[in-house]
Write a protein that holds these residues in place. Structure first.
Motif, short mmCIF file in Angstrom:
data_model
loop_
_atom_site.label_atom_id
_atom_site.label_comp_id
_atom_site.label_asym_id
_atom_site.label_seq_id
_atom_site.Cartn_x
_atom_site.Cartn_y
_atom_site.Cartn_z
N VAL A 185 -3.92 1.81 -2.91
CA VAL A 185 -4.10 2.85 -1.99
C VAL A 185 -5.34 1.91 -1.14
CG1 VAL A 185 -4.13 5.24 -3.07
CG2 VAL A 185 -6.30 3.79 -3.39
N ASP A 241 -12.40 3.44 2.06
CA ASP A 241 -11.47 2.72 1.42
C ASP A 241 -12.31 2.18 0.09
OD1 ASP A 241 -9.73 0.91 0.53
OD2 ASP A 241 -9.83 -0.37 2.32
N THR A 251 -0.05 2.91 -7.87
CA THR A 251 0.16 2.98 -6.57
C THR A 251 -0.91 2.79 -5.81
OG1 THR A 251 1.74 4.69 -7.02
CG2 THR A 251 0.84 4.62 -4.62
N ILE A 263 0.77 -1.24 0.03
CA ILE A 263 -0.05 0.01 0.00
C ILE A 263 0.99 1.23 -0.09
CG2 ILE A 263 -1.82 1.38 1.20
CD1 ILE A 263 -2.70 -1.48 0.08
N GLY A 264 0.75 2.04 -0.94
CA GLY A 264 1.34 3.34 -1.09
C GLY A 264 2.74 3.03 -1.87
#
Length: 147
Positions: free
Chosen positions: A96, A134, A94, A64-65
């Motif tokens: 998330v 989310d 990327t 994540i990220g």
């Protein structure tokens, strides 16, 4: 309701009716879902319908990220051959989101006993199975229901 990604905006709509070539009227349109930026989109903005035909992958929390480079290799079902990986376009994404299931779902996922105690006692564990903010939820297969 059908979800779609228009540029970086997550939207939802009930029906899409073709009004003139390349122009659709959407009913029950909801914009800016999951905190995505709502705004004008010029002609040619990428549109992705998010339905059951979409590839899904639960990303481990460590990614994540983190920018990841992907190549999406085509497979010809008639010729029975995969596209040469050297000819595939690389895409950088990327991920998330939270990157985790939540305490109850994680317990079930690792195979721990599902005994959560007596119904007469106060619950010691709870889970909302994801945050409303989310936009990329994880999925948990709880298996087949036995009769």
């Amino acid at each position: 309701m059908t979800r779609a990604l228009v540029g970086q905006e997550l939207v939802s709509f009930a029906t899409a009716k073709l009004t003139v070539p390349h122009v659709y009227a959407l009913t029950y349109l909801e914009r800016g879902l999951s905190g995505s930026p709502a705004g004008a989109h010029p002609a040619g903005t990428a549109f992705t319908r998010l339905d059951e035909a979409l590839f899904r992958y639960s990303v481990p929390a460590a990614y994540i990220g983190t920018p990841l480079t992907l190549k999406l290799q085509a497979f010809n079902i008639f010729g029975g051959a995969a596209q040469d990986l050297a000819t595939c376009t690389p895409y950088t994404v990327t991920p998330v989101g939270s990157g985790r299931f939540g305490p109850v779902a994680e317990t079930l996922a690792v195979g721990s006993g599902p005994d959560l105690g007596l119904t007469s006692q106060a619950a010691t564990r709870s889970d909302d199975f994801g945050l409303a903010s989310d936009p990329y939820p994880n999925f948990l297969d709880l298996g087949l229901a036995s009769s």
